[in-house]
Design an enzyme around this catalytic site. Structure first.
Site, short mmCIF file in Angstrom:
data_model
loop_
_atom_site.label_atom_id
_atom_site.label_comp_id
_atom_site.label_asym_id
_atom_site.label_seq_id
_atom_site.Cartn_x
_atom_site.Cartn_y
_atom_site.Cartn_z
N HIS A 1 -7.74 -5.59 0.58
CA HIS A 1 -6.46 -4.89 0.54
C HIS A 1 -5.57 -5.33 1.70
CE1 HIS A 1 -3.64 -1.74 -0.37
NE2 HIS A 1 -3.80 -1.17 0.80
N GLU B 1 -9.69 -5.16 -3.79
CA GLU B 1 -8.91 -4.11 -3.14
C GLU B 1 -9.78 -3.00 -2.56
OE1 GLU B 1 -5.75 -3.84 -2.55
OE2 GLU B 1 -4.66 -5.14 -3.93
N SER C 1 0.83 -1.20 0.00
CA SER C 1 0.00 0.00 0.00
C SER C 1 0.87 1.26 0.00
CB SER C 1 -0.95 -0.05 1.20
OG SER C 1 -1.97 0.90 1.08
#
Length: 499
Positions: A411, A319, A203
């Protein structure tokens, strides 16, 4: 491990003290089950008082043996029960090292973990990214803290005036560079090969690595990169916009420097929108400051100036749904507002690619828009750009859902698989454990050689832009192509258009 000394730890069976002699100074860590761990090693001066919102300052070598037995403080942020630091504090520039016991100096690949957290949170103490199991597979693993949120990314006209580069705002990136420089200078003593450093993250962490691949200011700090769901490729805010936002908090920077860190943390919400724009810049994250980051990534990558190195990169099947779960999107009207606000130049095409025919469709459609703009797009952009200059480029897609789940993997849900911490994965079974062992081994092999392939495992073909191929890690491990190509092709066109 060169220079190691041993001694029993009272009350801790099968655990020994280990002392190593490193350029930074002597360190006392712990050896347990074949892995030595050194926690809470400072890599820069504490960024407090007059050093708040300044570049990290080099730390002098200490005298005597320094205990490295406990994690350093976590950076100030919202509470997180997965973090293991003793407290939150601005004095947070510490790192941690895991290595196989008695590793020959300079013999092993090094993996340096960049945590995620939206550039406002995260920590090297996170239990999900504990490096012990990865180290047991024959690697030296480093995690570290970098300043985030208002401490790591505040720009202000007076801060820029103080800087020899006439810029401000990217303090967290400078911390990351300082940690990587520490690794280059010290990791040999822990058994790591300083010329085989793989920067890997998730991320915001992998977005940081992407930015480093686009800037000459970070040349020479690492040798390969493994990026998990990078938040990359979107437009960056300008220094001027970020300075304007900072000045709105206080005209005089000394007013802010005089506040205790908890009062500074409380100002975060004034710089972070409740619902982020999907195609527009944000200020409380890395910015286009004219020095560290002179250009947006797209401009650099599109002209073939990405720094060539082996790259492993991928994303997850879902995600967006977790990260948009709290958004006020419950109707077709809300969906239309998101389309209009994010794709003003191409509303009809966006609506066709992210359709919501009923109110029940709205949240899923916006979640898909979020996933593609924030993560899937950057993943493909980086894979395509690196493959043009470096054939050792590898793409994956993580699709393994927990038993009985109808959504996900969300995610960052691949992180415990890569680190081998399935005790944190609900209802993990034998298949999950096999998949985790496989992924962990692929990541270590990649750090060692630049090629993640393993004997006896499904062949992982290098990435080819024309086929947009990847290896899927799911209920089975299979090759695939063209993940969400129509949507990502649209985003390519949209981001290429007038700003």
């Amino acid at each position: 491990m060169a220079g190691a000394a041993h001694g029993n730890v009272a009350g801790a069976p099968m655990t020994d003290h280990v002392v190593i002699h490193a350029p930074c100074g002597d360190l006392r860590g712990l050896s347990e089950r074949g892995v030595v761990t050194f926690k809470g090693i400072p890599y820069a001066e504490p960024p407090v008082g007059p050093l708040r919102w300044r570049a990290p300052q080099r730390l002098a070598k200490w005298q005597g043996v320094r205990d490295a037995l406990e994690f350093g403080p976590d950076l100030p942020q919202s509470p997180n029960d997965k973090l293991r630091g003793p407290r939150q504090d601005e004095d947070c520039l510490y790192l941690n090292v895991w290595a196989p016991h008695n590793a020959e100096p300079g013999s092993l690949p090094v993996l340096v973990w960049f945590y995620g957290g939206g550039f406002v949170a995260g920590s090297g103490s996170d239990v999900l990214s504990d490096g012990a199991r990865m180290a047991s597979h024959g690697a030296v693993v480093v995690s570290f803290n970098y300043r985030a949120g208002i401490f790591g990314f505040l720009a202000h006209p007076q801060l820029s005036a103080e800087s020899p580069h006439r810029t401000s705002g990217n303090w967290g990136l400078l911390d990351q560079a300082a940690a990587l420089q520490w690794v280059r200078e010290n990791i040999h003593a822990f058994g790591g090969n300083a010329q085989k450093v793989c920067a890997f993250g998730v991320s915001a962490g992998s977005a940081s690595i992407s930015l480093m691949l686009a800037s000459q200011q970070f040349d020479g700090l690492f040798d390969s990169a493994a990026l998990q769901s990078p938040g990359a490729g979107r437009p960056l805010a300008s220094l001027e916009d970020a300075e304007r936002a900072g000045a709105a908090l206080a005209a005089d920077i000394d007013e802010l420097r005089a506040l205790p860190f908890d009062k500074i943390l409380a100002l975060t919400s004034r710089l972070t929108p409740a619902v982020r724009g999907l195609t527009t810049p944000r200020v409380l994250r890395p910015i286009r400051d004219g020095w560290l980051l002179p250009e947006d990534e797209r401009a650099v990558f599109g002209s073939g100036r990405i720094r060539p190195m082996p790259l492993l990169i991928g994303s997850n099947r879902d995600e967006g749904s977790l990260l948009t779960r709290g958004w006020p999107v419950t109707s077709v009207e809300d969906w239309r507002a998101q389309i209009a606000g994010n794709f003003a130049r191409a509303e009809a095409e966006a609506a066709a690619l992210y359709p919501a025919r009923t109110d029940a469709d709205a949240s899923a459609a916006v979640a898909a828009m979020f996933a593609d703009t924030q993560f899937n797009y950057g993943t493909r952009l980086l894979a395509r750009s690196m493959a043009q200059v470096e054939p050792r480029t590898w793409r994956y897609l993580f699709t393994r859902r927990a038993p009985g789940r109808q959504d996900g993997p969300h995610h960052a849900e691949e992180v415990p698989y890569v680190f081998g911490h399935l005790d944190t994965v609900r209802d993990a079974d034998t298949q999950d454990r096999r998949l985790s062992d496989l992924m962990l081994s692929h990541w270590v092999a990649f750090a060692r050689t630049g090629d993640p392939n393993l004997p006896g495992a499904t062949h992982w073909a290098p990435y080819v832009p024309a086929t947009d191929n990847y290896l899927e890690f799911g209920d089975s491990v299979v090759a695939g192509t063209a993940w969400r190509s129509p949507q990502l092709d649209f985003l390519d066109r949209y981001f290429e258009g007038p700003s």
